[in-house]
Every structure is written in C-alpha cells, then in structure tokens.
Design a protein around this motif. Structure first.
Motif, PDB file in Angstrom:
ATOM      1  N   LEU A   6       0.813  -1.211   0.000  1.00  0.00           N
ATOM      2  CA  LEU A   6       0.000   0.000   0.000  1.00  0.00           C
ATOM      3  C   LEU A   6       0.849   1.265   0.000  1.00  0.00           C
ATOM      4  O   LEU A   6       0.603   2.202  -0.774  1.00  0.00           O
ATOM      5  CB  LEU A   6      -0.940  -0.007   1.207  1.00  0.00           C
ATOM      6  CG  LEU A   6      -1.767   1.263   1.441  1.00  0.00           C
ATOM      7  CD1 LEU A   6      -2.602   1.624   0.223  1.00  0.00           C
ATOM      8  CD2 LEU A   6      -2.659   1.091   2.675  1.00  0.00           C
ATOM      9  N   ASP A   7       1.851   1.321   0.850  1.00  0.00           N
ATOM     10  CA  ASP A   7       2.679   2.528   0.923  1.00  0.00           C
ATOM     11  C   ASP A   7       3.441   2.762  -0.379  1.00  0.00           C
ATOM     12  O   ASP A   7       3.585   3.904  -0.830  1.00  0.00           O
ATOM     13  CB  ASP A   7       3.643   2.432   2.096  1.00  0.00           C
ATOM     14  CG  ASP A   7       2.942   2.556   3.435  1.00  0.00           C
ATOM     15  OD1 ASP A   7       2.087   3.459   3.571  1.00  0.00           O
ATOM     16  OD2 ASP A   7       3.224   1.765   4.342  1.00  0.00           O
ATOM     17  N   ASP A  60     -11.228  -5.260 -10.834  1.00  0.00           N
ATOM     18  CA  ASP A  60     -10.319  -4.204 -10.387  1.00  0.00           C
ATOM     19  C   ASP A  60      -9.752  -4.529  -9.009  1.00  0.00           C
ATOM     20  O   ASP A  60     -10.465  -5.029  -8.123  1.00  0.00           O
ATOM     21  CB  ASP A  60     -11.041  -2.856 -10.327  1.00  0.00           C
ATOM     22  CG  ASP A  60     -11.242  -2.228 -11.692  1.00  0.00           C
ATOM     23  OD1 ASP A  60     -10.633  -2.703 -12.669  1.00  0.00           O
ATOM     24  OD2 ASP A  60     -12.026  -1.254 -11.781  1.00  0.00           O
ATOM     25  N   GLU A  61      -8.469  -4.209  -8.824  1.00  0.00           N
ATOM     26  CA  GLU A  61      -7.812  -4.404  -7.534  1.00  0.00           C
ATOM     27  C   GLU A  61      -8.064  -3.204  -6.628  1.00  0.00           C
ATOM     28  O   GLU A  61      -7.939  -2.051  -7.065  1.00  0.00           O
ATOM     29  CB  GLU A  61      -6.307  -4.592  -7.718  1.00  0.00           C
ATOM     30  CG  GLU A  61      -5.912  -5.911  -8.345  1.00  0.00           C
ATOM     31  CD  GLU A  61      -5.879  -7.061  -7.358  1.00  0.00           C
ATOM     32  OE1 GLU A  61      -6.102  -6.811  -6.139  1.00  0.00           O
ATOM     33  OE2 GLU A  61      -5.639  -8.195  -7.794  1.00  0.00           O
ATOM     34  N   LEU A  62      -8.388  -3.490  -5.377  1.00  0.00           N
ATOM     35  CA  LEU A  62      -8.693  -2.438  -4.403  1.00  0.00           C
ATOM     36  C   LEU A  62      -7.810  -2.548  -3.172  1.00  0.00           C
ATOM     37  O   LEU A  62      -7.305  -3.613  -2.844  1.00  0.00           O
ATOM     38  CB  LEU A  62     -10.148  -2.552  -3.927  1.00  0.00           C
ATOM     39  CG  LEU A  62     -11.285  -2.545  -4.925  1.00  0.00           C
ATOM     40  CD1 LEU A  62     -12.598  -2.754  -4.180  1.00  0.00           C
ATOM     41  CD2 LEU A  62     -11.309  -1.246  -5.726  1.00  0.00           C
ATOM     42  N   PHE A  63      -7.689  -1.429  -2.484  1.00  0.00           N
ATOM     43  CA  PHE A  63      -7.330  -1.411  -1.069  1.00  0.00           C
ATOM     44  C   PHE A  63      -8.513  -0.816  -0.328  1.00  0.00           C
ATOM     45  O   PHE A  63      -8.966   0.297  -0.648  1.00  0.00           O
ATOM     46  CB  PHE A  63      -6.093  -0.558  -0.802  1.00  0.00           C
ATOM     47  CG  PHE A  63      -4.785  -1.264  -0.995  1.00  0.00           C
ATOM     48  CD1 PHE A  63      -4.372  -2.253  -0.109  1.00  0.00           C
ATOM     49  CD2 PHE A  63      -3.968  -0.938  -2.062  1.00  0.00           C
ATOM     50  CE1 PHE A  63      -3.164  -2.905  -0.283  1.00  0.00           C
ATOM     51  CE2 PHE A  63      -2.758  -1.575  -2.251  1.00  0.00           C
ATOM     52  CZ  PHE A  63      -2.351  -2.566  -1.367  1.00  0.00           C
ATOM     53  N   LEU A 157      -9.479   2.544  -2.422  1.00  0.00           N
ATOM     54  CA  LEU A 157      -8.523   2.830  -3.487  1.00  0.00           C
ATOM     55  C   LEU A 157      -8.679   1.788  -4.585  1.00  0.00           C
ATOM     56  O   LEU A 157      -8.567   0.590  -4.325  1.00  0.00           O
ATOM     57  CB  LEU A 157      -7.081   2.776  -2.961  1.00  0.00           C
ATOM     58  CG  LEU A 157      -6.499   4.025  -2.303  1.00  0.00           C
ATOM     59  CD1 LEU A 157      -7.271   4.359  -1.032  1.00  0.00           C
ATOM     60  CD2 LEU A 157      -5.022   3.835  -2.001  1.00  0.00           C
ATOM     61  N   ASN A 158      -8.946   2.245  -5.784  1.00  0.00           N
ATOM     62  CA  ASN A 158      -8.947   1.372  -6.945  1.00  0.00           C
ATOM     63  C   ASN A 158      -7.565   1.469  -7.587  1.00  0.00           C
ATOM     64  O   ASN A 158      -7.244   2.453  -8.254  1.00  0.00           O
ATOM     65  CB  ASN A 158     -10.041   1.781  -7.929  1.00  0.00           C
ATOM     66  CG  ASN A 158     -10.149   0.848  -9.119  1.00  0.00           C
ATOM     67  OD1 ASN A 158      -9.142   0.361  -9.637  1.00  0.00           O
ATOM     68  ND2 ASN A 158     -11.365   0.598  -9.568  1.00  0.00           N
ATOM     69  N   VAL A 164      -9.433   7.177  -5.962  1.00  0.00           N
ATOM     70  CA  VAL A 164      -9.663   7.096  -4.521  1.00  0.00           C
ATOM     71  C   VAL A 164     -11.062   7.624  -4.221  1.00  0.00           C
ATOM     72  O   VAL A 164     -11.438   8.708  -4.682  1.00  0.00           O
ATOM     73  CB  VAL A 164      -8.623   7.916  -3.731  1.00  0.00           C
ATOM     74  CG1 VAL A 164      -8.828   7.709  -2.224  1.00  0.00           C
ATOM     75  CG2 VAL A 164      -7.204   7.545  -4.141  1.00  0.00           C
ATOM     76  N   PHE A 165     -11.830   6.848  -3.446  1.00  0.00           N
ATOM     77  CA  PHE A 165     -13.186   7.218  -3.039  1.00  0.00           C
ATOM     78  C   PHE A 165     -13.202   7.476  -1.538  1.00  0.00           C
ATOM     79  O   PHE A 165     -12.596   6.734  -0.766  1.00  0.00           O
ATOM     80  CB  PHE A 165     -14.180   6.091  -3.331  1.00  0.00           C
ATOM     81  CG  PHE A 165     -14.241   5.638  -4.763  1.00  0.00           C
ATOM     82  CD1 PHE A 165     -15.175   6.171  -5.646  1.00  0.00           C
ATOM     83  CD2 PHE A 165     -13.374   4.648  -5.235  1.00  0.00           C
ATOM     84  CE1 PHE A 165     -15.249   5.736  -6.964  1.00  0.00           C
ATOM     85  CE2 PHE A 165     -13.435   4.208  -6.549  1.00  0.00           C
ATOM     86  CZ  PHE A 165     -14.368   4.753  -7.415  1.00  0.00           C
TER      87      PHE A 165
END
Length: 209
Positions: A6-7, A60-63, A157-158, A164-165
């Motif tokens: 993520l970072d 889609d990949e998310l965080f 996060l997509n 970013v939502f």
C-alpha cells in the motif's frame, strides 16, 4: 497486482495525496458529489454505490482502508469492530488474508496534543471479493447512528484505475484520480449530483461551461 504494498502504491501513484478529509481539496483532479441534501439514508446508500459501480469493474484491484484515531500508543477500542467489518464484508476467498495494521502519524496535526495517534487498517482485494454495497451502507450509517455501523474513516482505493473514493458523511463523497479522463463519465452522467458549492472548481478541471 496481488500483494501490492500500500505505501509503495501511494508513493508511486499519489505521492502528494494525504488520505484525509477533505480529500477533494487534497488533490488536483477530483469531484465532490452531494449524497443527500436532506439526510435521506436510502439516497446516500444509492448514490455512493452507483458512483463506485460506474467507475469500477469486478476484477479491479482495491485497497479497503480504515483509519482510527487514538490518544495513546494502544489501538483504539473500535479495533475489534473494524476487524469484524473486514471479515463481514470480504468474501470467503479473501477472509483468510491478514489485515494489515500500521500506526501512522496523526493526520490532523495541530488539532490535538502530541499523544494523538492514528491506526491504519487495510485489506487488498478485488471488487468482486467484497460486499461493496454493505460496506458503504455501514460506513454511511455513522451519520445515522444505525446498525450495521462501520466506525472509522473509510477510503477505497482502486489500484487498477488509480481512483480514490471517500464517503466522508451523509452529505457527500469525494473522488480523486490521477487522470481527468478517468472521471469524465461520472462528471457528465451525474453532473446534477455535484456539490454546487464546489462546481466552479470542478468545471475548471473539466472545461465544462
């Protein structure tokens, strides 16, 4: 993109972005949507889910990220509830994945004393591996004090599309992206949902008159 850090992702894709309210003002390209003028919860749920569905596809990949603030070095009391929420809204394929927890600097420096801490919880998954509608409802319910309720500051996060939502409360959702073109579809289709107060700024981004 599986096992993306993520970072590292934030540093490479959004090096100047701070994940905090107001997200719309923290980045050059973004939109701010009104969720409900009168606090109608069903309208909030529907608009938030509609916008994410418009911009994301199942693979889609998310965080999924949740921030919780604490005023000592220990995780806040709500940590168990956050972990349970990840487990509740992730499907069986990703429930076994460890949720990443990291102590990060307090995001609103100057508001409180030096004892303020923030804990960041994150889970990487695909869109089709999470109950997105349920997650958004639980986050929005913080404004209505209703169950199911997800405490904390939620960001989605997509990573596939660099979006970013942030549903900051029942009043609005901020969406930012690296590319102006990525958000043009929702800017056009849901222009009547855009927050009037910030329309001049959004129109300048999208050359819309």
């Amino acid at each position: 993109m599986r096992n993306l850090n993520l970072d590292q992702y934030l540093s490479s894709s959004f090096p100047s972005l701070e994940l905090k309210t107001p997200l719309f003002y923290n980045f050059d390209i973004g939109l701010r949507f009104e969720m409900s003028e009168e606090g109608i919860k069903e309208q909030v749920y529907n608009r938030a889910y509609t916008l994410i569905n418009e911009l994301c596809i199942p693979t889609d990949e998310l965080f999924i990220i949740i921030f919780l603030d604490s005023w000592d070095d220990y995780p806040p009391e709500e940590e168990e509830q956050v972990i349970a929420s990840f487990q509740r809204y992730a499907n069986a394929h990703v429930k076994h994945v460890n949720i990443d927890r990291k102590k990060v600097p307090y995001r609103y420096s100057g508001l409180y004393d030096n004892d303020s801490r923030t804990f960041r919880y994150s889970l990487q998954c695909k869109v089709n591996e999470v109950d997105m509608e349920g997650l958004l409802i639980a986050s929005a319910n913080q404004s209505f004090d209703l169950e199911p309720l997800l405490k904390g500051d939620l960001f989605i996060l997509n990573c596939s599309k660099d979006i970013v939502f942030h549903l900051y409360d029942y009043r609005g959702m901020d969406i930012v992206s690296k590319s102006r073109d990525t958000l043009i579809s929702v800017f056009t289709e849901y222009n009547h949902w855009l927050l009037d107060f910030d329309k001049d700024r959004m129109n300048s981004i999208y050359w819309f008159n």
